[in-house]
Design an enzyme around this catalytic site. Structure first.
Site, PDB file in Angstrom:
ATOM      1  N   HIS A  96      -5.399  -5.547  -5.218  1.00 27.80           N
ATOM      2  CA  HIS A  96      -4.919  -6.379  -4.109  1.00 27.80           C
ATOM      3  C   HIS A  96      -5.998  -6.465  -3.025  1.00 27.80           C
ATOM      4  O   HIS A  96      -6.727  -5.492  -2.793  1.00 27.80           O
ATOM      5  CB  HIS A  96      -3.630  -5.783  -3.528  1.00 27.80           C
ATOM      6  CG  HIS A  96      -2.957  -6.716  -2.572  1.00 27.80           C
ATOM      7  ND1 HIS A  96      -3.369  -6.830  -1.264  1.00 27.80           N
ATOM      8  CD2 HIS A  96      -1.963  -7.613  -2.744  1.00 27.80           C
ATOM      9  CE1 HIS A  96      -2.630  -7.760  -0.671  1.00 27.80           C
ATOM     10  NE2 HIS A  96      -1.762  -8.240  -1.552  1.00 27.80           N
ATOM     11  N   GLU A 168      -4.736 -14.808  -5.221  1.00 27.13           N
ATOM     12  CA  GLU A 168      -4.283 -14.687  -3.840  1.00 27.13           C
ATOM     13  C   GLU A 168      -5.446 -14.949  -2.883  1.00 27.13           C
ATOM     14  O   GLU A 168      -6.209 -14.019  -2.569  1.00 27.13           O
ATOM     15  CB  GLU A 168      -3.741 -13.277  -3.585  1.00 27.13           C
ATOM     16  CG  GLU A 168      -2.569 -12.912  -4.459  1.00 27.13           C
ATOM     17  CD  GLU A 168      -1.717 -11.823  -3.811  1.00 27.13           C
ATOM     18  OE1 GLU A 168      -0.522 -12.073  -3.636  1.00 27.13           O
ATOM     19  OE2 GLU A 168      -2.259 -10.764  -3.448  1.00 27.13           O
TER      20      GLU A 168
HETATM   21  P1  PGA Z   1       2.283 -12.741   1.879  1.00 25.56           P
HETATM   22  O1  PGA Z   1       1.547 -11.610   0.969  1.00 25.56           O
HETATM   23  O2  PGA Z   1       3.266 -13.427   0.992  1.00 25.56           O
HETATM   24  O3  PGA Z   1       2.901 -11.991   2.988  1.00 25.56           O
HETATM   25  O4  PGA Z   1       1.193 -13.675   2.320  1.00 25.56           O
HETATM   26  C1  PGA Z   1       1.219 -11.852  -0.368  1.00 25.56           C
HETATM   27  C2  PGA Z   1       0.524 -10.665  -0.950  1.00 25.56           C
HETATM   28  O5  PGA Z   1      -0.260 -10.014  -0.248  1.00 25.56           O
HETATM   29  O6  PGA Z   1       0.746 -10.320  -2.132  1.00 25.56           O
END
Ligand code: PGA
Length: 251
Positions: A96, A168
């Site tokens: 992540h 992401e």
């Molecule tokens: P968010 O986070 O939906 O709060 O933007 C997504 C993530 O970090 O997996």
């Protein structure tokens, strides 16, 4: 080719025991669509509790948010893949962007973690994505391709089939600024192309690629309807049962 549809929540360092248990209970008991797999990425200390809440329901699984790359040993405070496996935790979020940023994780390390998780039959949810300056200089595809090359593209064919990928973009995480459905699709298509070049079309077509970054009930449907988007990894909006359930219903 129909792939798994997945709504995954990432609770990050939020909730206490009571809140975690309540949230997991509500989501597990909800009449969720049969063809959507729900995954709850809960804090490690609440894995057992969330496991209890979800175990009698179908299509809902829990995930850890990290594991260590080593088998076991003198690593105070760390959690091993073997520990997760012994609790029958089926998934683990790895790489992540917050762990990349705050814990100095790079793709070589993330690959080691993926291999250790896979060794114990815990399936990695591998996260990748570019920071804002890379997006602004139009190098986002190159950046994510490099992340993949340095990590999961080194897995065997058998191993890659156990992986879920989450794209992401860092600039969209927790900012309320979502990638447009077109931006998400562009990157997901590129990721699938890389998978195809390395493992062939059949394999590439089977690997779920989730989008993450400010997914909310109001934008989930447009993003999930893109051809190469198989669902979402949801942070903030997964902490409230009503908003996460709406997202689960957005496919
Ligand atoms: P968010 O986070 O939906 O709060 O933007 C997504 C993530 O970090 O997996």
């Amino acid at each position: 080719m129909s792939r798994m549809k997945i709504a995954a929540g990432n609770w990050k360092m939020n909730t206490n025991l009571e809140e975690a248990s309540q949230l997991a209970n509500i989501i597990a008991a909800y009449q969720r669509p049969d063809d959507v797999v729900t995954i709850l990425g809960v804090p490690a200390v609440f894995l057992a509790e969330a496991q209890k809440s979800s175990k009698n329901y179908s299509n809902i699984y829990i995930a850890a948010q990290n594991c260590h790359q080593k088998e076991s040993g003198a690593y105070t405070g760390e959690i091993s893949a073997a520990m997760l496996a012994s609790m029958e935790v089926p998934y683990v979020i790895l790489g992540h962007s917050e762990r990349r940023a705050y814990c100095n994780e790079d793709d070589a390390l993330i690959l080691e973690k993926c291999l250790m998780a896979l060794k114990h039959n815990v399936k990695p949810i591998y996260c990748c994505g570019e920071p804002l300056e890379i997006r602004d200089s139009n190098n986002h595809i190159k950046h994510v391709s490099q992340q993949l090359e340095d990590s999961i593209l080194n897995l065997s064919l058998e191993q890659i089939l156990q992986i879920i990928i989450a794209y992401e973009p860092v600039w969209a995480i927790g900012t309320g600024r979502t990638a447009t459905p077109e931006q998400a699709q562009e990157m997901h298509q590129e990721i699938r192309k890389k998978l195809k070049e390395r493992y062939g079309e059949d394999v590439a077509d089977r690997i779920p690629i989730l989008y993450g970054g400010s997914v909310k009930p109001k934008n989930a449907e447009a993003i999930f309807s893109q051809k190469d988007v198989d669902g979402g990894l949801v942070g903030g909006a997964s902490l409230k049962a009503d908003s996460f359930l709406k997202i689960i219903d957005s496919f």
